[in-house]
Scaffold this motif. Structure first.
Motif, PDB file in Angstrom:
ATOM      1  N   ALA A 219      14.761  37.140   3.288  1.00 18.43           N
ATOM      2  CA  ALA A 219      15.533  38.346   3.536  1.00 18.43           C
ATOM      3  C   ALA A 219      15.892  39.036   2.231  1.00 18.43           C
ATOM      4  O   ALA A 219      15.865  40.276   2.133  1.00 18.43           O
ATOM      5  CB  ALA A 219      16.797  38.006   4.323  1.00 18.43           C
ATOM      6  N   ALA A 220      16.235  38.256   1.210  1.00 19.94           N
ATOM      7  CA  ALA A 220      16.627  38.834  -0.074  1.00 19.94           C
ATOM      8  C   ALA A 220      15.485  39.629  -0.698  1.00 19.94           C
ATOM      9  O   ALA A 220      15.694  40.718  -1.254  1.00 19.94           O
ATOM     10  CB  ALA A 220      17.084  37.733  -1.022  1.00 19.94           C
ATOM     11  N   ARG A 221      14.270  39.115  -0.610  1.00 18.60           N
ATOM     12  CA  ARG A 221      13.123  39.807  -1.209  1.00 18.60           C
ATOM     13  C   ARG A 221      12.804  41.099  -0.464  1.00 18.60           C
ATOM     14  O   ARG A 221      12.470  42.120  -1.077  1.00 18.60           O
ATOM     15  CB  ARG A 221      11.918  38.874  -1.246  1.00 18.60           C
ATOM     16  N   ILE A 222      12.910  41.061   0.853  1.00 21.89           N
ATOM     17  CA  ILE A 222      12.656  42.282   1.626  1.00 21.89           C
ATOM     18  C   ILE A 222      13.731  43.325   1.339  1.00 21.89           C
ATOM     19  O   ILE A 222      13.438  44.513   1.149  1.00 21.89           O
ATOM     20  CB  ILE A 222      12.581  41.972   3.131  1.00 21.89           C
ATOM     21  N   ALA A 223      14.997  42.905   1.288  1.00 22.55           N
ATOM     22  CA  ALA A 223      16.086  43.845   1.020  1.00 22.55           C
ATOM     23  C   ALA A 223      15.931  44.486  -0.357  1.00 22.55           C
ATOM     24  O   ALA A 223      16.156  45.687  -0.525  1.00 22.55           O
ATOM     25  CB  ALA A 223      17.424  43.132   1.130  1.00 22.55           C
ATOM     26  N   ARG A 224      15.558  43.674  -1.345  1.00 21.89           N
ATOM     27  CA  ARG A 224      15.384  44.223  -2.694  1.00 21.89           C
ATOM     28  C   ARG A 224      14.216  45.201  -2.742  1.00 21.89           C
ATOM     29  O   ARG A 224      14.318  46.273  -3.344  1.00 21.89           O
ATOM     30  CB  ARG A 224      15.167  43.098  -3.710  1.00 21.89           C
ATOM     31  N   GLU A 276      19.051  44.236   4.912  1.00 17.14           N
ATOM     32  CA  GLU A 276      20.212  43.522   4.351  1.00 17.14           C
ATOM     33  C   GLU A 276      20.037  42.013   4.530  1.00 17.14           C
ATOM     34  O   GLU A 276      19.647  41.539   5.607  1.00 17.14           O
ATOM     35  CB  GLU A 276      21.484  43.994   5.058  1.00 17.14           C
ATOM     36  N   ASP A 277      20.310  41.287   3.479  1.00 17.20           N
ATOM     37  CA  ASP A 277      20.292  39.822   3.519  1.00 17.20           C
ATOM     38  C   ASP A 277      21.649  39.339   4.015  1.00 17.20           C
ATOM     39  O   ASP A 277      22.667  39.520   3.357  1.00 17.20           O
ATOM     40  CB  ASP A 277      20.014  39.278   2.114  1.00 17.20           C
ATOM     41  N   ARG A 278      21.679  38.730   5.196  1.00 18.61           N
ATOM     42  CA  ARG A 278      22.926  38.229   5.775  1.00 18.61           C
ATOM     43  C   ARG A 278      22.868  36.701   5.783  1.00 18.61           C
ATOM     44  O   ARG A 278      22.496  36.088   6.782  1.00 18.61           O
ATOM     45  CB  ARG A 278      23.148  38.794   7.177  1.00 18.61           C
ATOM     46  N   ASP A 279      23.195  36.131   4.646  1.00 20.93           N
ATOM     47  CA  ASP A 279      23.195  34.675   4.490  1.00 20.93           C
ATOM     48  C   ASP A 279      21.849  34.070   4.870  1.00 20.93           C
ATOM     49  O   ASP A 279      21.771  33.046   5.562  1.00 20.93           O
ATOM     50  CB  ASP A 279      24.315  34.038   5.324  1.00 20.93           C
ATOM     51  N   GLY A 280      20.792  34.720   4.437  1.00 20.85           N
ATOM     52  CA  GLY A 280      19.445  34.232   4.703  1.00 20.85           C
ATOM     53  C   GLY A 280      18.776  34.868   5.903  1.00 20.85           C
ATOM     54  O   GLY A 280      17.544  34.905   5.983  1.00 20.85           O
TER      55      GLY A 280
END
Length: 369
Positions: A219-224, A276-280
């Motif tokens: 999720a973090a990589r997609i959000a970034r 948005e990354d929501r805790d993974g």
């Protein structure tokens, strides 16, 4: 036209009048899915048709559809607003005269609603917005149009309203029946802000395990990537009220398969992707303020279109406008499937090109990425 969900068929070229149909330019069509959808305009699972020459689009959207089935509520499509617009132009002697005419038109709004009602049993005047440039008065007329996309319905009503204004509002003369403040088939700020057609946001919350297993990323990589590519990259390019990767791909394929005016992907592909990354877990949404679709009107009587709309559940006995709202919700959900799949692929070096190379050189375009 009959087809199994995974079969490739062709959407025949259509001609008007008595000219012979040219069958040499078919558009390949596949039914993808099913995708799972919920919200205020559509519920359940359904396959969706995509007509395109870009064969990798089918497995890409299919991957997004598979993810929707692994989430209890699937993709939630929220229809926020709906209206079709047509702008007209009248001219006064000066800006003061144009302002006085605008005030008089505002005062006669209920009268103008009555005029609109006489042009169609489905047309309803929702609002009149105006802009003044010197002696020029631009009127943006906004209508509810039932299950139709509403281009012709809005123009017919606009023509009657323009005649009424010229007859009853002193000090103005005819400028044009179409004044580009609508705005039709052009990417503009006004459409992005006020909307034209059906305004729908589709969103989904994808669990961490599904992101990792099906999208091969986080999720973090997609959000970034959404921030650096869709938001900042589009800003640098001078995008107009738009920040997305490729809405136009899914919309054109969906529009062609369901008998829509394909040129409307110009404003239809305006929209904003949010991630948005929501805790993974990944919260992912696509907002499309200009989905111009209808289930009745020109082209909808063609056999291939009739079949597609029936299979999509958009030919049922529902209150006026409900079938078109369902179609808009399905269009937005389809866009989300393709947008999510592409952004995930682009977080991994080489994945996008490898998928295109593999799929375009094989017959296995049903395989999911």
């Amino acid at each position: 036209m009959t087809t199994t969900p995974s079969a490739t068929t062709t959407l025949p070229a259509q001609t008007s009048g008595t000219a012979p149909q040219d069958a040499s330019t078919p558009i390949p069509l596949r039914w993808i899915g099913p995708l799972r959808i919920s919200g205020n305009a559509a519920e359940g699972e359904t396959h969706v048709p995509l007509a395109t020459y870009e064969s990798p689009l089918w497995p890409s959207v299919s991957r997004g559809a598979r993810i929707s089935r692994e989430v209890d509520t699937g993709i939630t499509a929220t229809l926020v607003d709906e209206r079709m617009t047509r702008s007209v132009l009248v001219e006064a002697r000066d800006a003061q005269g144009a302002h006085a005419a605008a005030q008089a038109i505002d005062d006669r709004f209920e009268e103008l609603r009555a005029v609109t009602g006489k042009t169609s049993r489905f047309a309803e005047l929702l609002a009149v917005r105006h802009e003044i440039v010197g002696p020029l008065l631009y009127l943006r007329l906004e209508f509810a149009t039932g299950d139709a996309s509403g281009h012709n319905m809005a123009t017919l009503a606009a023509d009657a309203l323009l005649t009424h204004v010229l007859t009853h509002i002193p000090g103005v003369t005819y400028g044009s029946i179409s004044a580009n403040y609508c705005t039709d088939k052009k990417a503009t700020a006004v459409n992005g802000i006020l909307g034209r057609g059906r305004n729908v946001t589709a969103d989904i919350l994808v669990p961490h395990a599904v992101v990792q297993q099906r999208l091969h990323t986080t999720a973090a990589r997609i959000a970034r990537l959404n921030t650096t590519k869709n938001l900042i990259g589009t800003m640098l390019a001078g995008g107009i009220r738009s920040a997305n990767a490729h809405y136009a791909n899914m919309l054109l394929a969906f529009y062609l398969a369901t008998g829509q005016d394909a040129a409307n992907i110009v404003e239809g592909s305006q929209g904003i992707t949010y991630a948005e990354d929501r805790d993974g877990d990944l919260y992912f949404s696509c907002t499309l303020p200009n989905l111009i679709v209808g289930t009745v009107g020109n082209g909808k009587q063609l056999p291939c279109v009739e079949d597609a709309l029936t299979r999509l559940g958009c030919r049922q006995d529902r209150p006026t406008g409900a079938n078109a709202r369902r179609l808009a919700a399905l269009a937005a959900a389809t866009v989300l499937c393709g947008e999510l799949s592409l952004l995930a692929a682009q977080t991994n070096p080489g994945e996008l090109m490898a998928a295109h190379t593999r799929l375009e050189r094989s017959t296995g375009a049903d395989d999911e990425q």
